[in-house]
Design an enzyme around this catalytic site. Structure first.
Site, PDB file in Angstrom:
ATOM      1  CG  HIS B 236      -2.416   1.406   0.768  1.00  0.00           C
ATOM      2  ND1 HIS B 236      -2.705   1.266  -0.016  1.00  0.00           N
ATOM      3  CD2 HIS B 236      -1.602   2.241   1.352  1.00  0.00           C
ATOM      4  CE1 HIS B 236      -3.694   2.251   0.221  1.00  0.00           C
ATOM      5  NE2 HIS B 236      -3.077   3.067   0.262  1.00  0.00           N
ATOM      6  CE1 TYR B 240      -2.424   5.585  -0.111  1.00  0.00           C
ATOM      7  CE2 TYR B 240      -1.972   6.716   2.132  1.00  0.00           C
ATOM      8  CZ  TYR B 240      -2.790   7.032   1.533  1.00  0.00           C
ATOM      9  OH  TYR B 240      -4.075   6.168   1.861  1.00  0.00           O
ATOM     10  CG  HIS B 387      -8.929   1.445  -8.285  1.00  0.00           C
ATOM     11  ND1 HIS B 387     -10.072   2.603  -7.806  1.00  0.00           N
ATOM     12  CD2 HIS B 387      -8.687   1.400  -6.521  1.00  0.00           C
ATOM     13  CE1 HIS B 387      -9.450   3.438  -6.596  1.00  0.00           C
ATOM     14  NE2 HIS B 387      -8.011   1.893  -6.269  1.00  0.00           N
ATOM     15  CG  PHE B 388      -4.313  -1.459 -10.015  1.00  0.00           C
ATOM     16  CD1 PHE B 388      -5.090  -2.441  -9.463  1.00  0.00           C
ATOM     17  CD2 PHE B 388      -4.158  -1.821 -11.686  1.00  0.00           C
ATOM     18  CE1 PHE B 388      -4.272  -3.257 -10.168  1.00  0.00           C
ATOM     19  CE2 PHE B 388      -3.261  -2.734 -12.394  1.00  0.00           C
ATOM     20  CZ  PHE B 388      -4.246  -3.802 -12.064  1.00  0.00           C
ATOM     21  CG  HIS B 389      -5.179   0.342 -15.569  1.00  0.00           C
ATOM     22  ND1 HIS B 389      -5.394  -0.986 -15.582  1.00  0.00           N
ATOM     23  CD2 HIS B 389      -3.950  -0.374 -16.622  1.00  0.00           C
ATOM     24  CE1 HIS B 389      -4.345  -1.929 -15.421  1.00  0.00           C
ATOM     25  NE2 HIS B 389      -3.103  -1.139 -16.327  1.00  0.00           N
ATOM     26  NE  ARG B 450      -5.790  -7.732 -10.138  1.00  0.00           N
ATOM     27  CZ  ARG B 450      -5.134  -7.641  -9.131  1.00  0.00           C
ATOM     28  NH1 ARG B 450      -5.492  -7.823  -8.090  1.00  0.00           N
ATOM     29  NH2 ARG B 450      -3.843  -6.922  -9.624  1.00  0.00           N
ATOM     30  NE  ARG B 451      -2.759 -10.313  -9.591  1.00  0.00           N
ATOM     31  CZ  ARG B 451      -1.601 -10.341  -9.356  1.00  0.00           C
ATOM     32  NH1 ARG B 451      -2.587 -11.162  -8.462  1.00  0.00           N
ATOM     33  NH2 ARG B 451      -0.963  -9.503  -8.621  1.00  0.00           N
TER      34      ARG B 451
HETATM   35  C1  HEM Z   1      -1.039   0.395 -22.829  1.00  0.00           C
HETATM   36  C2  HEM Z   1      -1.705   0.751 -22.054  1.00  0.00           C
HETATM   37  C3  HEM Z   1      -2.216  -0.655 -20.830  1.00  0.00           C
HETATM   38  C4  HEM Z   1      -2.771  -1.672 -20.862  1.00  0.00           C
HETATM   39  C5  HEM Z   1      -3.455  -2.041 -22.555  1.00  0.00           C
HETATM   40  C6  HEM Z   1      -2.672  -2.146 -19.715  1.00  0.00           C
HETATM   41  C7  HEM Z   1      -3.466  -3.390 -19.829  1.00  0.00           C
HETATM   42  C8  HEM Z   1      -3.201  -4.363 -19.042  1.00  0.00           C
HETATM   43  C9  HEM Z   1      -4.202  -4.987 -18.502  1.00  0.00           C
HETATM   44  C10 HEM Z   1      -5.045  -5.565 -19.675  1.00  0.00           C
HETATM   45  C11 HEM Z   1      -3.919  -5.996 -16.899  1.00  0.00           C
HETATM   46  C12 HEM Z   1      -5.006  -7.247 -16.703  1.00  0.00           C
HETATM   47  C13 HEM Z   1      -4.751  -8.685 -16.537  1.00  0.00           C
HETATM   48  C14 HEM Z   1      -5.135  -9.432 -15.559  1.00  0.00           C
HETATM   49  O1  HEM Z   1      -5.807  -8.922 -14.376  1.00  0.00           O
HETATM   50  O2  HEM Z   1      -5.520 -10.677 -16.857  1.00  0.00           O
HETATM   51  C15 HEM Z   1      -3.517  -4.901 -17.158  1.00  0.00           C
HETATM   52  C16 HEM Z   1      -2.751  -5.710 -15.420  1.00  0.00           C
HETATM   53  C17 HEM Z   1      -2.073  -4.049 -14.957  1.00  0.00           C
HETATM   54  N1  HEM Z   1      -1.458  -3.049 -15.247  1.00  0.00           N
HETATM   55 FE1  HEM Z   1      -1.544  -2.294 -17.502  1.00  0.00          FE
HETATM   56  N2  HEM Z   1      -1.975  -1.597 -18.804  1.00  0.00           N
HETATM   57  C18 HEM Z   1      -2.254  -0.400 -19.553  1.00  0.00           C
HETATM   58  C19 HEM Z   1      -0.646   0.756 -18.925  1.00  0.00           C
HETATM   59  C20 HEM Z   1      -0.671   0.592 -17.404  1.00  0.00           C
HETATM   60  C21 HEM Z   1      -0.167   1.435 -16.999  1.00  0.00           C
HETATM   61  C22 HEM Z   1       0.844   2.470 -17.205  1.00  0.00           C
HETATM   62  C23 HEM Z   1       0.277   1.210 -15.818  1.00  0.00           C
HETATM   63  C24 HEM Z   1       1.040   1.519 -13.816  1.00  0.00           C
HETATM   64  C25 HEM Z   1       1.961   2.535 -14.132  1.00  0.00           C
HETATM   65  C26 HEM Z   1      -0.118  -0.009 -15.918  1.00  0.00           C
HETATM   66  C27 HEM Z   1      -0.383  -0.778 -14.382  1.00  0.00           C
HETATM   67  C28 HEM Z   1      -0.754  -2.674 -14.061  1.00  0.00           C
HETATM   68  C29 HEM Z   1      -1.103  -3.100 -12.921  1.00  0.00           C
HETATM   69  C30 HEM Z   1       0.060  -2.890 -11.527  1.00  0.00           C
HETATM   70  C31 HEM Z   1      -1.516  -4.406 -13.610  1.00  0.00           C
HETATM   71  C32 HEM Z   1      -1.325  -5.907 -12.213  1.00  0.00           C
HETATM   72  C33 HEM Z   1      -1.153  -7.168 -13.117  1.00  0.00           C
HETATM   73  C34 HEM Z   1      -1.488  -7.767 -12.103  1.00  0.00           C
HETATM   74  O3  HEM Z   1      -1.951  -7.825 -11.629  1.00  0.00           O
HETATM   75  O4  HEM Z   1      -0.660  -8.865 -11.244  1.00  0.00           O
HETATM   76  N3  HEM Z   1      -0.929  -0.415 -16.555  1.00  0.00           N
HETATM   77  N4  HEM Z   1      -2.501  -4.330 -17.487  1.00  0.00           N
HETATM   78 CU   LIG Z   2      -3.965  -0.011  -0.711  1.00  0.00          CU
END
Ligand code: HEM
Ligand SMILES: [Cu+2]
Ligand SMILES: [Cu+2]
Lengths: 155, 562
Positions: B236, B240, B387-389, B450-451
């Site tokens: 967390h 921040y 949410h986190f996006h 998710r995931r």
């Molecule tokens: C090009 C743009 C992006 C696309 C298309 C994208 C797409 C995705 C998708 C589809 C997932 C979910 C996959 C799943 O849960 O099965 C994901 C997870 C995630 N994304 Fe992105 N994302 C983008 C940019 C970003 C950016 C800019 C950040 C943060 C700075 C970010 C951080 C994350 C994080 C932390 C996860 C979680 C991974 C996990 O669950 O282990 N993403 N993204």
């Molecule tokens: Cu948190």
């Protein structure tokens, strides 16, 4: 430090909102007894198959419209794969894992909890409508995670 | 237009016309550029992987075995959440410190930190790409990755400590020489953020001390829930950390693009102190649905989590007040007139400005997640990904690229390459993020997990409603990916083109509006605040950790399940 009148007002609004959040949460927790699944029984993850009641996973009827369902989660399946209960049943799910972290979720319902090796987790849910519900693992557990699912049939 | 940090509020001596200072400053600028370009490269790679994930979930493609979904998801999560953000923030905080404490200095320690971070990142990334660490960025035990993954992640964290040490030493140097002065505001924000980060990373360090021997085969099992708790003790505050990075830009850099000022020195300090205090004792809000943690502790962490309302409201006020004061000076009044007056066509403003809009949406979502009656409906669904996006992927990342459009030209002393393209990159990103995160939130309400590489569940009835949202998310994601690539092009081309700009030694931080206003000295007592933060963290975790250790906690041997 000088704080502007408007800022005081605005921050007070923030504090009121804060108080509101905390109040609703406390009321839900205290009066309606809503607590998140937080079971605290530990279990040896390497001996689940020998530990009752998980040595015989499945559904048990414990009263009128009341059931207990014991699940073992392991890569990449739930045991039992299907349970069938009548409409209006209150089912308490108990679940543990023999290997890694899993999730236990019936999508779009309040059936949702983490399954941690070493612990039993549990929650209760009343099935008010008939249907076949998909039960999925919603925590990544490995290469076959997307296939890890089971069924709850309510008739 | 812009003046030096606090130049008005403190009789700080700027070593102007001093060759060795100019030389030292140039070295410092190059160092900051090194951090920012590392972040840029990482962001580009991460975005490509993100797009592939979107395509896979929409069933447009099936990832081959040698490049499977969970491997790329691990890379995406690690690169975005841990690497891109961290490199950008270490660069930004270094910049804030160096520019607000002008002196002749050595940049060696900071470069050592950067190198350690790079080595760690490469080690972790190669291990993941080779298929030996498909454990996602949260690496929940007992998924057992190759030891190189844990080593790499540890080095990444350890590298940041060198940078923190560099920043702290600079501030100490300043305080020794100017005991009667306040720490310059940018350096204060930097050091406050780093103190928070050091306290937070202790959690993941302890976790690594458990995981590394185990992954090497020296111990036979791990206490799974203890490692989860240690992870979120860090996880967390990590959030921040991103927000404090964004706040540095919102408070101190953004006003320079509309001739504005920092609304209040004292309140800015207070906002950072609040985040420092509230960052650690809230981690269990990620574990609402976990066994082995009593509901009482979950409740305690929930309440402290809501405390973030205070710095958020203060910041919203400060930002708008800064807009309004600057607008009034030009005779613009009224809410919508002020909003229209803001420089939406300046890439250095548009990124953070659009990010602030997205952050409002993110705030609403956060309230839902934190109320556990509702969390149970959305936990581990696509809602959370949405949410986190719309928090880190939108506001924070857009703020960073907007800041890069200001800092990179200034530090490299070049003109920004193709400002129109820079602007397009941000608006594409914003639009794509709205579409992607809206679809993800919606899919989450419908229960999509998710995931998960594919959410069709062999055509099960319960999964049928998710496909449309996944397609929309993939389309939105493609727009963001194009936006990110344009950013990488603009940032790189800016450096490559050789049109030299005038050097601007005092660039970059807005001055404080009412610099003469008194600021309570207690706000500068960072040691005291750090001690209080540690006490709060201790109170919040001593109970849950004792519960873990005293329960008969069985160890899980762990395995490789991919
Ligand atoms: C090009 C743009 C992006 C696309 C298309 C994208 C797409 C995705 C998708 C589809 C997932 C979910 C996959 C799943 O849960 O099965 C994901 C997870 C995630 N994304 Fe992105 N994302 C983008 C940019 C970003 C950016 C800019 C950040 C943060 C700075 C970010 C951080 C994350 C994080 C932390 C996860 C979680 C991974 C996990 O669950 O282990 N993403 N993204
Ligand atoms: Cu948190
Ligand atoms: Cu799974």
């Amino acid at each position: 430090m000088h704080i502007h009148r408007y800022e005081k007002l605005w921050l007070s609004i923030g504090l009121v909102i804060l108080a509101f959040f905390i109040a609703t949460l406390s009321i839900a927790a205290l009066s309606e007894g809503f607590v998140p699944p937080s079971d605290d029984q530990s279990i040896d993850p390497t001996k689940v198959a020998q530990t009752p009641p998980f040595d015989h996973p499945g559904l048990r009827k414990v009263g009128d419209h009341a059931y207990e369902a014991y699940y073992v989660a392991h890569i990449f399946a739930f045991d039992p794969a299907t349970i069938t209960v009548p409409v209006g049943s209150r089912v308490t799910f108990y679940v543990t894992s023999t290997d890694v972290e899993h999730g236990f979720s019936i999508p779009a319902t309040a059936v949702n909890m983490m399954v941690t090796p070493g612990w039993v987790n549990s929650l209760s849910h009343t099935f008010k409508e008939a249907g076949t519900f998909l039960l999925v693992c919603n925590e990544y557990c490995g290469a076959g995670h997307q296939t890890m699912a089971a069924k709850v049939v309510v008739q | 237009m812009t003046t030096s940090a606090d130049a008005a509020s403190s009789p700080l001596q700027w070593p102007k016309n001093n060759d060795s200072y100019a030389f030292s400053r140039e070295k410092g600028d190059l160092l900051v550029l090194t951090h920012i370009y590392t972040a840029t490269l990482v962001l580009g790679v991460g975005a490509l992987f993100g797009a592939l994930q979107g395509f896979s979930r929409a069933n447009w493609i099936v990832m081959p075995d040698w490049f499977d979904y969970y491997r790329i998801l691990t890379v995406h999560g690690v690169l975005m959440a841990l690497v891109f953000t961290t490199f950008f923030i270490t660069g930004l905080l270094t910049y804030a410190t160096y520019r607000s404490i002008p002196r002749v200095r050595s940049v060696r320690l900071n470069y050592i930190g950067w190198s350690v971070m790079v080595i760690g990142t490469l080690m972790a990334a190669i291990t993941i790409l080779s298929g030996n660490a498909s454990v996602l960025y949260t690496f929940y035990a007992p998924l057992k990755a190759s030891p190189f993954f844990y080593f790499g992640a540890t080095l990444l964290v350890a590298g940041t400590w060198f940078i923190a040490a560099d920043i702290i030493m600079n501030v100490v140097w300043f305080k020794r020489r100017n005991p009667e002065l306040r720490i310059p505001l940018p350096a204060f924000a930097a050091v406050c953020t780093m103190i928070m980060w050091i306290i937070a990373t202790l959690g993941v360090t302890v976790e690594m001390l458990i995981l590394i021997p185990w992954s090497l085969g020296w111990t036979s099992g791990v206490d799974v829930s203890l490692t989860r708790m240690l992870f979120w003790y860090f996880g967390h505050p990590l959030v921040y950390f991103w927000i404090m990075g964004a706040y540095v830009i919102w408070y101190l850099v953004v006003p320079t693009s509309y001739g504005g000022s920092v609304f209040s020195d004292g309140l800015t300090r207070l906002a950072f102190i609040s985040l420092l205090l509230l960052s650690t004792p809230v981690g269990i809000h990620h574990e609402y649905l976990d066994p082995g943690i009593s509901p009482g502790w979950k409740f305690f962490h929930t309440i402290l989590t809501y405390g973030v309302v205070v710095p958020s409201f203060m910041t919203a006020f400060a930002i708008f007040a800064s807009f309004e004061i600057a607008a009034r000076k030009q005779g613009v009044t009224g809410f919508w007139n002020i909003v229209r007056w803001l420089p939406w066509r300046d890439p250095a403003f548009a990124g953070p400005g659009l990010g602030m809009l997205l952050f409002i949406l993110g705030g609403f979502g956060g309230v839902v997640n934190n109320s556990y009656a509702m969390d149970v409906l959305v936990h581990n669904t696509m809602w959370v990904v949405g949410h986190f996006h719309v928090t880190v992927g939108g506001p924070v990342a857009l703020t960073f690229i907007g800041a890069a459009y200001r800092l990179v030209p200034a530090l490299a002393r070049r003109k920004l390459f193709a400002p129109q393209l820079a602007l397009v990159s941000e608006y594409l990103w914003f639009a794509g993020m709205l579409v992607m995160s809206f679809s993800m939130h919606w899919a989450g309400i419908l229960g999509a997990p998710r995931r998960t590489s594919d959410v069709s569940y062999f055509g099960a009835a319960g999964a049928a409603t998710w496909h449309g949202q996944m397609v929309a998310a993939a389309l939105g994601g493609s727009l963001i990916a194009i936006g990110v690539l344009l950013f990488v092009v603009v940032a790189t081309a800016t450096f490559l083109q050789n049109k030299r700009e005038e050097d601007n030694p005092e660039l970059a931080f807005a001055r404080v509006e009412d610099a003469a206003a008194p600021v309570p000295p207690v706000l500068d007592k960072l040691g005291t605040w750090a001690a209080l933060a540690i006490v709060l963290a201790f109170i919040a975790y001593v109970g849950p950790v004792t519960q873990q250790l005293t329960a008969h906690s069985y160890l899980a041997p762990g395995m490789r399940t991919w």
